[in-house]
Each structure stands twice: as C-alpha cells, then as structure tokens.
Design a protein around this motif. Structure first.
Motif, PDB file in Angstrom:
ATOM      1  N   ASN A  59       0.821  -1.213   0.000  1.00 52.06           N
ATOM      2  CA  ASN A  59       0.000   0.000   0.000  1.00 52.06           C
ATOM      3  C   ASN A  59       0.855   1.263   0.000  1.00 52.06           C
ATOM      4  OD1 ASN A  59       0.909   0.122   2.649  1.00 52.06           O
ATOM      5  ND2 ASN A  59      -1.119   0.348   3.565  1.00 52.06           N
ATOM      6  N   TYR A  60       2.152   1.110  -0.275  1.00 49.14           N
ATOM      7  CA  TYR A  60       2.979   2.284  -0.543  1.00 49.14           C
ATOM      8  C   TYR A  60       2.621   2.810  -1.935  1.00 49.14           C
ATOM      9  CZ  TYR A  60       6.167   1.582   3.409  1.00 49.14           C
ATOM     10  OH  TYR A  60       6.710   1.471   4.663  1.00 49.14           O
ATOM     11  N   CYS A  61       2.584   4.118  -2.090  1.00 52.93           N
ATOM     12  CA  CYS A  61       2.240   4.679  -3.390  1.00 52.93           C
ATOM     13  C   CYS A  61       2.893   6.038  -3.578  1.00 52.93           C
ATOM     14  CB  CYS A  61       0.714   4.811  -3.532  1.00 52.93           C
ATOM     15  SG  CYS A  61       0.201   5.148  -5.242  1.00 52.93           S
ATOM     16  N   LEU A  77      -1.931   6.394   7.559  1.00 54.92           N
ATOM     17  CA  LEU A  77      -2.040   4.997   7.127  1.00 54.92           C
ATOM     18  C   LEU A  77      -0.776   4.220   7.466  1.00 54.92           C
ATOM     19  CD1 LEU A  77      -3.624   2.827   5.502  1.00 54.92           C
ATOM     20  CD2 LEU A  77      -2.472   3.696   3.444  1.00 54.92           C
ATOM     21  N   LYS A  78      -0.940   3.073   8.084  1.00 59.24           N
ATOM     22  CA  LYS A  78       0.188   2.175   8.331  1.00 59.24           C
ATOM     23  C   LYS A  78       0.546   1.488   7.015  1.00 59.24           C
ATOM     24  CE  LYS A  78       1.613  -1.882  11.010  1.00 59.24           C
ATOM     25  NZ  LYS A  78       1.165  -2.924  11.980  1.00 59.24           N
ATOM     26  N   ARG A  79       1.770   1.636   6.603  1.00 59.86           N
ATOM     27  CA  ARG A  79       2.187   1.103   5.297  1.00 59.86           C
ATOM     28  C   ARG A  79       2.768  -0.307   5.446  1.00 59.86           C
ATOM     29  NH1 ARG A  79       0.266   4.641   1.198  1.00 59.86           N
ATOM     30  NH2 ARG A  79       0.153   6.711   2.171  1.00 59.86           N
ATOM     31  N   TYR A  80       2.638  -1.081   4.373  1.00 64.38           N
ATOM     32  CA  TYR A  80       3.194  -2.436   4.379  1.00 64.38           C
ATOM     33  C   TYR A  80       3.681  -2.809   2.984  1.00 64.38           C
ATOM     34  CZ  TYR A  80      -0.879  -4.281   1.884  1.00 64.38           C
ATOM     35  OH  TYR A  80      -1.830  -4.530   0.924  1.00 64.38           O
ATOM     36  N   ARG A  81       4.615  -3.713   2.960  1.00 63.54           N
ATOM     37  CA  ARG A  81       5.061  -4.363   1.724  1.00 63.54           C
ATOM     38  C   ARG A  81       5.190  -5.854   2.001  1.00 63.54           C
ATOM     39  NH1 ARG A  81       9.160   0.138   1.235  1.00 63.54           N
ATOM     40  NH2 ARG A  81       8.451   1.442  -0.515  1.00 63.54           N
ATOM     41  N   MET A  82       4.599  -6.688   1.149  1.00 65.72           N
ATOM     42  CA  MET A  82       4.839  -8.125   1.248  1.00 65.72           C
ATOM     43  C   MET A  82       6.181  -8.425   0.584  1.00 65.72           C
ATOM     44  SD  MET A  82       0.996  -9.585   0.345  1.00 65.72           S
ATOM     45  CE  MET A  82       1.479 -11.328   0.447  1.00 65.72           C
ATOM     46  N   LEU A 104      -2.015  -9.385  -9.333  1.00 61.64           N
ATOM     47  CA  LEU A 104      -1.015  -8.759  -8.461  1.00 61.64           C
ATOM     48  C   LEU A 104      -1.229  -7.256  -8.496  1.00 61.64           C
ATOM     49  CD1 LEU A 104       2.128 -10.820  -9.561  1.00 61.64           C
ATOM     50  CD2 LEU A 104       0.700 -11.183  -7.530  1.00 61.64           C
ATOM     51  N   GLN A 105      -1.716  -6.713  -7.389  1.00 65.36           N
ATOM     52  CA  GLN A 105      -2.068  -5.299  -7.347  1.00 65.36           C
ATOM     53  C   GLN A 105      -1.342  -4.590  -6.212  1.00 65.36           C
ATOM     54  OE1 GLN A 105      -6.117  -3.905  -8.288  1.00 65.36           O
ATOM     55  NE2 GLN A 105      -6.197  -3.109  -6.206  1.00 65.36           N
ATOM     56  N   SER A 106      -0.983  -3.348  -6.454  1.00 68.10           N
ATOM     57  CA  SER A 106      -0.327  -2.545  -5.408  1.00 68.10           C
ATOM     58  C   SER A 106      -0.511  -1.077  -5.725  1.00 68.10           C
ATOM     59  CB  SER A 106       1.167  -2.869  -5.345  1.00 68.10           C
ATOM     60  OG  SER A 106       1.830  -2.359  -6.491  1.00 68.10           O
ATOM     61  N   GLY A 107      -0.119  -0.235  -4.781  1.00 67.69           N
ATOM     62  CA  GLY A 107       0.053   1.170  -5.104  1.00 67.69           C
ATOM     63  C   GLY A 107       1.225   1.279  -6.073  1.00 67.69           C
ATOM     64  N   GLU A 108       1.456   2.467  -6.600  1.00 69.46           N
ATOM     65  CA  GLU A 108       2.602   2.644  -7.496  1.00 69.46           C
ATOM     66  C   GLU A 108       3.864   2.712  -6.632  1.00 69.46           C
ATOM     67  OE1 GLU A 108       2.492   5.190 -10.796  1.00 69.46           O
ATOM     68  OE2 GLU A 108       0.441   4.674 -11.365  1.00 69.46           O
ATOM     69  N   GLU A 294      -4.607 -12.113   0.038  1.00 69.65           N
ATOM     70  CA  GLU A 294      -3.436 -11.788   0.856  1.00 69.65           C
ATOM     71  C   GLU A 294      -3.777 -11.971   2.331  1.00 69.65           C
ATOM     72  OE1 GLU A 294      -5.339  -7.597   0.327  1.00 69.65           O
ATOM     73  OE2 GLU A 294      -5.069  -9.402  -0.902  1.00 69.65           O
ATOM     74  N   PRO A 295      -2.782 -12.027   3.210  1.00 72.21           N
ATOM     75  CA  PRO A 295      -3.051 -12.188   4.648  1.00 72.21           C
ATOM     76  C   PRO A 295      -3.983 -11.094   5.177  1.00 72.21           C
ATOM     77  CG  PRO A 295      -0.711 -12.477   4.193  1.00 72.21           C
ATOM     78  CD  PRO A 295      -1.337 -11.996   2.917  1.00 72.21           C
ATOM     79  N   TYR A 296      -4.820 -11.453   6.139  1.00 71.38           N
ATOM     80  CA  TYR A 296      -5.804 -10.509   6.671  1.00 71.38           C
ATOM     81  C   TYR A 296      -5.167  -9.301   7.352  1.00 71.38           C
ATOM     82  CZ  TYR A 296     -10.084 -12.809   5.407  1.00 71.38           C
ATOM     83  OH  TYR A 296     -11.130 -13.300   4.678  1.00 71.38           O
ATOM     84  N   LYS A 297      -3.958  -9.462   7.864  1.00 76.59           N
ATOM     85  CA  LYS A 297      -3.312  -8.324   8.528  1.00 76.59           C
ATOM     86  C   LYS A 297      -3.048  -7.180   7.563  1.00 76.59           C
ATOM     87  CE  LYS A 297       1.315 -10.387   8.034  1.00 76.59           C
ATOM     88  NZ  LYS A 297       2.520 -10.858   8.758  1.00 76.59           N
ATOM     89  N   TYR A 298      -3.054  -7.483   6.261  1.00 74.78           N
ATOM     90  CA  TYR A 298      -2.831  -6.445   5.261  1.00 74.78           C
ATOM     91  C   TYR A 298      -4.127  -5.894   4.662  1.00 74.78           C
ATOM     92  CZ  TYR A 298       1.892  -8.488   5.230  1.00 74.78           C
ATOM     93  OH  TYR A 298       3.133  -8.965   5.586  1.00 74.78           O
ATOM     94  N   ARG A 299      -5.188  -6.665   4.715  1.00 73.52           N
ATOM     95  CA  ARG A 299      -6.388  -6.295   3.952  1.00 73.52           C
ATOM     96  C   ARG A 299      -7.010  -4.974   4.389  1.00 73.52           C
ATOM     97  NH1 ARG A 299      -9.586 -11.904   2.423  1.00 73.52           N
ATOM     98  NH2 ARG A 299      -7.708 -13.178   2.118  1.00 73.52           N
ATOM     99  N   LYS A 300      -7.055  -4.749   5.695  1.00 71.74           N
ATOM    100  CA  LYS A 300      -7.614  -3.489   6.197  1.00 71.74           C
ATOM    101  C   LYS A 300      -6.726  -2.299   5.833  1.00 71.74           C
ATOM    102  CE  LYS A 300     -11.520  -3.728   8.584  1.00 71.74           C
ATOM    103  NZ  LYS A 300     -12.658  -2.819   8.324  1.00 71.74           N
ATOM    104  N   LEU A 301      -5.453  -2.573   5.569  1.00 73.35           N
ATOM    105  CA  LEU A 301      -4.502  -1.506   5.272  1.00 73.35           C
ATOM    106  C   LEU A 301      -4.510  -1.116   3.798  1.00 73.35           C
ATOM    107  CD1 LEU A 301      -1.491  -2.753   7.440  1.00 73.35           C
ATOM    108  CD2 LEU A 301      -3.233  -1.050   8.044  1.00 73.35           C
ATOM    109  N   TYR A 302      -5.057  -2.007   2.950  1.00 73.74           N
ATOM    110  CA  TYR A 302      -5.161  -1.665   1.524  1.00 73.74           C
ATOM    111  C   TYR A 302      -6.546  -1.053   1.312  1.00 73.74           C
ATOM    112  CZ  TYR A 302      -4.015  -1.738  -3.395  1.00 73.74           C
ATOM    113  OH  TYR A 302      -3.715  -1.346  -4.682  1.00 73.74           O
TER     114      TYR A 302
END
Length: 343
Positions: A59-61, A77-82, A104-108, A294-302
């Motif tokens: 969710n970094y962009c 927003l708490k940012r994450y990268r897998m 495969l989706q992400s911020g830019e 993706e893992p649930y710990k990330y879903r609320k953050l995206y």
C-alpha cells in the motif's frame, strides 16, 4: 428515437454516439437495457463466472490521487510491503484452492523494481497453468515489455475518467496523456488489457460517462472495471457523496451491449455500497468476480476506499462461499483461466 430503438441499434451495429449513451443513462426504463445486456453476456460469455484471486501486496504509493485512501499524502495509514516469497506463497495457496488467475495489485510502489516483479512472475508461472494480471500502475515501456516476456498475461490500468481536465486535477502526479500512452503500450505488447472508470466522481457529467464507454471501445479493452466512487475520509474528496449504484449498473450494461466481448467484473466498490448490487451486476452484464487472498493483517490496510465488510476466513472458505453463491444464482463456476474472448 426511443430508448429501445437506440439499444437495438447499438446491439446490431456496435456503434453509439455520446447522445445515444446519454439518452439511455437518463431513461427511467431500465428493464429492457438490463435484459439485453444479460442476453449479450450469455451469448458471448456463457453462464460461467470467472473467479480471480487478488493479492494486494503493497500500500505504498508515489501518487497523489485525490480520491484514493492509499495516496502518499495519507500520513495516518500504516504502510506495508509483502516480501517477494510471501507474495509467491499466497499465489500458491490461491492456485491450490482452485483459482486460475492471480491479480497482483499494489500502489505505485517503485521499491518493486523491474527485476523483483520479474522474479515474482517467473515463480508464479512455475506453479502451473495460471494467468497473471498485473495492476501496478504507470511504468516504463521496457518494464512492461520485460514482464510480458517473463509470462505476465494481462494488465489492468483504469483510465478513471475520460475528461482530461478532470483527470489531471484528480491526479496531480501524472497526466491523462501519459495514462493513455501506457494503455496503448500495453496493447502494443499484446497484453490482455483492462481499463475502467468510476461513476460519481466530483465534476463528472453524463457526457463524461458516455465518453468513458466510448474510450473503452477505442482502446479495444479485453476487460473493464466500472464501479461507484466511494469517498475516503483521509482524502480531499471525503465530503462528496457516494456514486450512484443504479447509474453504475446502467453504465455496465451499456458497456456490455456496446463492446460485447470484454470480461466485466462486479467490482468490490459495488459490494460496499450495497451487497445486493453485486448480484444485480451479474444480471446486467458482469461475468467476473475477484476475491482478496493476501493475509488478513494487510487487507484493512489496503483501503482505497472504506470497506467494513472484511471478515476473516481461509482462502478455501471464501472461495467455497462465493462458489455456492454463484450456483444459487443459477450460474456456473468457471474452471478455465478466463482469457480474453476472441473477436
């Protein structure tokens, strides 16, 4: 010319003007439009619904999109990268659960270099007969070219709005011209290319929506995502109203009768506005649905827009639930990859 005759003309000739589309959008007689869209969907796509597994891996962009909750200006927003192998691990889990497409989706997020994305693609393609859709924004031509060589099958890059002035005001980091350039590169490289737009963006008119649909035709898209605008509280557009679901369904239906062959998903934004609209979309032209894996710990953050419907289930449980839902509707769950439908 009454609305029925306009719809019949569009179906027969696959031609439409801005005026034709606007007349349908303002008409209160929707049943014929929806019936014909469902008929065309059945003719070109059959009764199968394609399931796509989506991995939102960062969710970094770098972008400043005024409507998006993960834009770089959101400091709350708490940012994450897998990491790369974690992405591949969840693609493997989705494939084992029966998904034939991984999105495969992400911020830019340019931390994921050309080489890192290449590594992910190559590893996922080794899992078996699986399609890869990339949805990672605007990149250089050589990036797109390399990822196609590596095995990426599809690319989703929504144009968001066909109004150049509106687009540029909503995307201060980029330009409408550059977005269209990227979409044309993707077509040139033989990606199965997807675009799409939002309904209800502040400043949008019915003429804009008509031009959006015409642009999908001009771009010769293989898939298109059409969903309502949903304001996010951490954006500059937070005080604007949610896009109209009925108008969204009408735009979806017009896209189906006009373009006929593209895959059209029922978007998650429709599910957020009203879960019933997910089902309505399947009766107005849609034939695809995506599920997060993706893992649930990330879903609320995206959180591009707020989604209160996230509930923790296994990948298998969630897939079984949506399969049962599809069967109850009288549709079939596709066992194929769901590649672009030939002209």
């Amino acid at each position: 010319m009454d609305t029925r005759k306009i719809i019949d003309k569009i179906i027969e000739k696959s031609e439409a003007s801005i005026e034709d589309i606007v007349k349908i959008l303002i008409s209160q007689q929707d049943s014929y439009l929806f019936e014909q869209a469902d008929k065309i969907r059945k003719e070109y796509c059959g009764d199968e619904i394609h399931l796509r597994a989506i991995i939102e891996f960062s969710n970094y962009c770098r972008c400043d999109c005024l409507y998006c909750g993960i834009n770089r200006q959101n400091l709350h927003l708490k940012r994450y990268r897998m990491n790369l192998d974690e992405i591949i691990e969840y693609a493997k889990k989705a494939y084992k659960a029966g998904y034939k497409t991984i999105v495969l989706q992400s911020g830019e997020d340019t931390w994921y270099t050309r080489e890192k994305i290449s590594y992910i693609i190559k590893k996922i393609k080794k899992l078996g007969n699986i399609a890869i859709t990339l949805s990672i924004g605007e990149r250089d031509f050589d990036d797109y070219k390399q990822w196609k060589i590596d095995g990426a099958d599809r690319f989703l890059l929504k144009h968001e709005t066909s109004d150049e002035k509106l687009y540029n005001s909503l995307h201060p980091h980029s330009t409408f011209k550059n977005r269209i350039k990227c979409l044309k590169w993707l077509k040139k490289l033989k990606y199965q290319t997807g675009s799409g737009f939002m309904i209800g963006l502040p400043g949008q008119t019915l003429n804009t929506i008509a031009k959006d649909i015409l642009l999908l035709k001009e771009l010769d898209v293989d898939m298109a995502g059409i969903g309502p605008f949903i304001p996010h509280p951490a954006t500059k557009l937070k005080s604007y109203p949610i896009g109209d679901s009925k108008l969204t369904l009408k735009a979806l239906a017009i896209t189906r009768i006009f373009l006929k062959r593209p895959h059209l998903p029922t978007t998650t934004s429709l599910e957020v506005t009203d879960i019933k609209d997910r089902e309505n979309a399947f009766y107005t032209g849609a034939n695809v649905i995506m599920r997060k894996v993706e893992p649930y710990k990330y879903r609320k953050l995206y959180e591009i827009y707020p989604n209160p419907n996230i509930k923790e289930k296994t990948i298998e449980e969630e897939k079984k639930e949506i399969e049962n839902y599809i069967k109850i509707m009288g549709r079939k769950v596709s066992t194929q990859r769901g590649d672009a439908i030939d002209k």
